[in-house]
Write an enzyme that holds these catalytic residues in place. Structure first.
Site, mmCIF file in Angstrom:
data_model
loop_
_atom_site.group_PDB
_atom_site.id
_atom_site.type_symbol
_atom_site.label_atom_id
_atom_site.label_comp_id
_atom_site.label_asym_id
_atom_site.label_seq_id
_atom_site.Cartn_x
_atom_site.Cartn_y
_atom_site.Cartn_z
ATOM 1 N N ASP A 214 20.611 17.932 40.835
ATOM 2 C CA ASP A 214 20.812 17.034 39.969
ATOM 3 C C ASP A 214 22.094 16.415 39.828
ATOM 4 O O ASP A 214 23.255 17.156 38.929
ATOM 5 C CB ASP A 214 20.954 17.602 39.188
ATOM 6 C CG ASP A 214 20.859 16.068 36.793
ATOM 7 O OD1 ASP A 214 20.911 15.077 37.776
ATOM 8 O OD2 ASP A 214 20.979 16.045 36.215
ATOM 9 N N PHE A 215 22.730 16.026 40.640
ATOM 10 C CA PHE A 215 23.939 15.650 41.094
ATOM 11 C C PHE A 215 24.238 13.754 40.813
ATOM 12 O O PHE A 215 23.668 13.006 41.275
ATOM 13 C CB PHE A 215 24.375 15.257 42.797
ATOM 14 C CG PHE A 215 24.479 16.722 43.491
ATOM 15 C CD1 PHE A 215 23.992 17.624 42.585
ATOM 16 C CD2 PHE A 215 24.952 16.872 44.646
ATOM 17 C CE1 PHE A 215 24.896 19.123 43.166
ATOM 18 C CE2 PHE A 215 24.692 18.052 45.174
ATOM 19 C CZ PHE A 215 25.473 19.245 44.226
ATOM 20 N N GLU A 216 24.880 13.828 39.699
ATOM 21 C CA GLU A 216 25.403 12.517 39.672
ATOM 22 C C GLU A 216 26.531 11.773 39.395
ATOM 23 O O GLU A 216 27.581 12.742 39.290
ATOM 24 C CB GLU A 216 24.532 12.504 37.429
ATOM 25 C CG GLU A 216 23.227 13.021 37.622
ATOM 26 C CD GLU A 216 22.855 12.578 36.003
ATOM 27 O OE1 GLU A 216 22.898 12.104 35.496
ATOM 28 O OE2 GLU A 216 21.624 13.412 35.939
ATOM 29 N N ARG A 217 26.252 10.793 39.130
ATOM 30 C CA ARG A 217 28.204 9.679 38.699
ATOM 31 C C ARG A 217 28.532 9.968 40.206
ATOM 32 O O ARG A 217 30.243 10.481 40.443
ATOM 33 C CB ARG A 217 28.984 10.489 37.599
ATOM 34 C CG ARG A 217 28.502 9.621 36.324
ATOM 35 C CD ARG A 217 29.548 10.537 35.689
ATOM 36 N NE ARG A 217 30.741 9.771 35.519
ATOM 37 C CZ ARG A 217 31.641 10.413 34.885
ATOM 38 N NH1 ARG A 217 31.822 10.772 34.032
ATOM 39 N NH2 ARG A 217 33.001 9.103 34.934
#
Length: 293
Positions: A214-217
């Site tokens: 869950d890699f975000e931004r």
């Protein structure tokens, strides 16, 4: 055709299963919006491509159901019969349309560690409906390390209830997803290799079944580099028997700009990983400004 009045807990799928027809046929016949819920008390038409069958000597409801590829319950429901109803040679019964098998469903639940008692209660209550349980979350560090997480109880209770635990890996830092951290990480092959090694070690030690990334931004310009990391990760984990999933920001078309959406390449993730989770709760959640109080 017949008329059915919607009851509490009904859905198009459950009604279709009850009458041995397809959900699509109910939706089309009644001009329903598949995104809207049914209303209790609503009358809907049950379409039917049913056939008539004359019972023969030696027939049973089970043998008839096997003959036509439908369930015994669907025959009982269509004919207003109970499980104790008798059939006899010469009797005419209605055989429902053969239902379509839409495949299997896998489900995942994220859970934040709390107390042993609360975790145990939550996992046991949800277990009958889950394929995976995912403690949230282990955070990456700049050099590819993983922060610790008190997830032992969740893993143990999940396994005891036949739910497979997954390792959740995020770029959370402080109170939010860290753009600078993930940008640096995706441009550092050594850090990526370190992370994969650490993930494998943790999955082996703790008994995880696989992982959800869950890699975000993420900086939009690192979109392709994120895809390449996932390819590298899958190439290492699949031979070891681990599944790989990703969590993606919701969007209705391929947005390529903006830190929240730009680097999430739906097409590539669908090709690379085993499954994806579309985080549609970002469009509206119980504490959001778009919800009525």
């Amino acid at each position: 055709m017949s008329i059915y009045v919607v009851r509490p807990g009904d859905s198009t799928w459950s009604i279709a299963r009850k009458f041995g027809v397809s959900p699509d046929s109910i939706i089309k016949t009644n001009d329903l919006n598949p995104r809207e819920s049914l209303v209790v008390g609503q009358s809907i038409v049950i379409p039917s491509r049913e056939r008539a069958y004359r019972v023969k000597a030696g027939d049973s409801l089970w043998s008839i159901s096997q003959k036509f590829g439908v369930s015994v319950n669907s025959i009982l429901n269509l004919n207003n019969m109970s499980s104790s109803s008798a059939i006899y040679p010469g009797m005419i019964i209605r055989i429902p349309e053969k239902s379509k098998n839409y495949g299997t469903i896998e489900t995942n639940g994220f859970i934040q560690p709390s107390t042993d008692e609360k975790e145990t209660r939550i996992v046991i209550d949800a277990a009958p409906y889950l394929t995976y349980i995912t403690p949230f979350s282990h955070h990456i560090t700049a050099d590819g390390g993983l922060t610790p997480l008190r997830d032992e109880t969740i893993i143990a209770v999940g396994k005891n209830n036949r739910v497979a635990p997954l390792l959740s890996v995020t770029n959370l830092s402080g109170k939010n997803f860290d753009t600078e951290l993930i940008g640096s990480f995706l441009n550092d092959d050594k850090a990526q290799n370190n992370l994969i090694n650490n993930m494998i070690d943790m999955m082996r030690r703790k008994g995880y079944y696989g992982t959800i990334v869950d890699f975000e931004r993420i900086p939009p310009e690192d979109r392709t580099k994120y895809n390449r990391f996932l390819e590298k990760l899958v190439a290492r984990l699949h031979p070891l028997g681990y599944v790989v999933g990703t969590a993606l920001a919701p969007k209705t078309y391929d947005v390529k700009a903006g830190a929240w959406h730009g680097a999430h390449d739906y097409s590539a993730h669908g090709r690379i990983v085993d499954f994806v989770i579309i985080m549609t709760y970002e469009w509206g959640w119980s504490g959001g400004a778009d919800q009525n109080n």
